[in-house]
Scaffold this active site. Structure first.
Site: not given
Length: 421
Positions: A253, A385
């Site tokens: 993150h 992703h």
């Protein structure tokens, strides 16, 4: 091909699309196992259906050639239309109380929670569908943005709330940064395809708050908060491998936020909150230092404690994918080195350990020795992703992926002058 060069990225994208196409399910897109078959006893999840719809829209817009091994344009268009129809007409949508359910279970029942995380992906799917010219894309995006404004956006705080019950009568006390990260992503995408600057401005407000929290915490982002937006640093200490709310700092993150802060800054221009580029560099530097090869083997650990010590040492594919995306972006705004060198390292690692050259797609989880594992993420349900990591070098940082591809509609990536090869 050299890992990470244009030909390699193109082949990776084609393989991901081919593998992901097997996820089609009557209710949306299902959860794929290691070989690419839908797992029948797992629910059809809202966020997976949205992510797959988004990826198929990107594949369609990219004009990839089926000769490279991926599905052709007609198949991709059909998959996008299927995803949009499932989100508008299928059991994932709550036609009584509004919004979307988190999942449809194998027995046909629904998981009633209304999650900010998954609703952000409804906006992303709608935005990408609009950019790809899907027949009902605008209908989906309009509905998704209405729910954002009426249920999830907190104007006073400049942040998104986390989770409602099924009829939107009870709001959970927990507040989270992960859902706000994807809310930033989807607001940028929505602003790009609608031309309504309010979505970029809201993304900027979220970004400014998160950058401030990270700055005050040695650039390790607090993930979990109380109703009053007070950090809960010990949250889920007893569940360190929680798939969405793990304890401690989540290395990936830090990387993902770094990329998004650059996108917010470039989207807002002179109206951007001050210091976002500097914050992006600091977040990435911290994540690289805390996460990469810190326990004797290459790869990024999943989480650390607040002093930077590894907690969960598994290697998640999405973290490496975000490292690729972030290094690509930072090389443009913060100088070529060391980011170009890092990119070569990340792609070499992906090619050796994560890309499944036998069955296709990417292993979603490795253990601390880089052997395939399935503690948190069994199977290969997510192309999102990895596909974005494999296309970001061939697009400008802004606008967002689908809008950037749509701006050159009709040309394949091979013909686009902005492609970085």
């Amino acid at each position: 091909m050299t890992p990470g060069d244009y030909a390699h990225r193109k082949a990776v994208r084609a393989d991901l699309l081919r593998f992901a196409a097997g996820s089609r399910h009557e209710h949306g897109f299902g959860y794929l196992d290691d070989a690419g078959a839908v797992v029948p006893d797992r629910p059809v999840e809202l966020y997976v259906t949205c992510r797959m719809t988004h990826v198929f829209a990107l594949g369609l817009l990219a004009g990839e050639e089926p000769a490279d091994g991926g599905p052709d344009a007609a198949t991709l268009r059909d998959l996008v239309d299927h995803g949009v129809a499932a989100l508008l007409d299928g059991p994932l949508r709550d036609t009584t109380d509004g919004g979307w359910f988190a999942a449809v279970n194998p027995d046909g029942s629904v998981s009633g929670a209304k999650q900010a995380y998954a609703h952000a992906f409804v906006v992303l799917a709608g935005s990408s569908a609009v950019a790809a010219g899907a027949q009902r894309g605008q209908e989906l995006l309009t509905a998704a943005l209405r729910v954002q404004t009426t249920r999830f956006w907190d104007e006073a705080e400049g942040l998104a709330v986390e989770e409602w019950n099924a009829d939107f009568s009870e709001l959970d006390d927990y507040r989270g940064v992960n859902s706000n990260m994807h809310t930033v992503e989807c607001y940028l995408a929505a602003g790009d395809v609608t031309g309504d600057r309010v979505w970029h401005e809201r993304a900027g407000r979220i970004a400014e708050r998160v950058a401030g929290w990270a700055r005050g915490n040695q650039w390790r982002i607090p993930e979990h908060f109380s109703t009053a937006w007070e950090p809960m640093l010990e949250h889920n200490r007893d569940q360190p491998t929680h798939p969405f709310q793990p304890y401690g700092a989540t290395v990936g993150h830090g990387l993902e936020w770094a990329r998004l802060l650059v996108a917010v800054d470039q989207s807002l221009g002179e109206d951007s909150p001050a210091g976002l580029i500097e914050a992006a560099v600091a977040l990435a530097d911290r994540a690289f230092a805390d996460g990469w090869a810190v326990d004797g083997a290459d790869g990024f650990v999943y989480t650390t404690d607040w002093d930077g010590n590894p907690v969960v040492r598994a290697r998640m594919h999405w973290v490496l994918a975000e490292a690729i995306a972030t290094s690509t972006v930072l090389a443009r705004v913060a100088g070529e080195e060391p980011h170009r060198t890092d990119l070569q390292r990340w792609w070499a690692y992906a090619d050796e350990y994560l890309i499944d050259h036998e069955l296709g797609s990417w292993h979603h989880e490795l253990d601390e020795t880089n052997a395939p594992a399935a503690t948190t993420w069994p199977g290969k349900p997510d192309a999102y992703h990895a596909y974005q990591a494999a296309i970001i070098a061939d697009l400008p940082t802004t606008p967002s992926f689908a809008a950037a591809l749509a701006s050159s509609r009709g040309a394949s990536l091979d013909d686009r002058p902005e492609a970085h090869r």
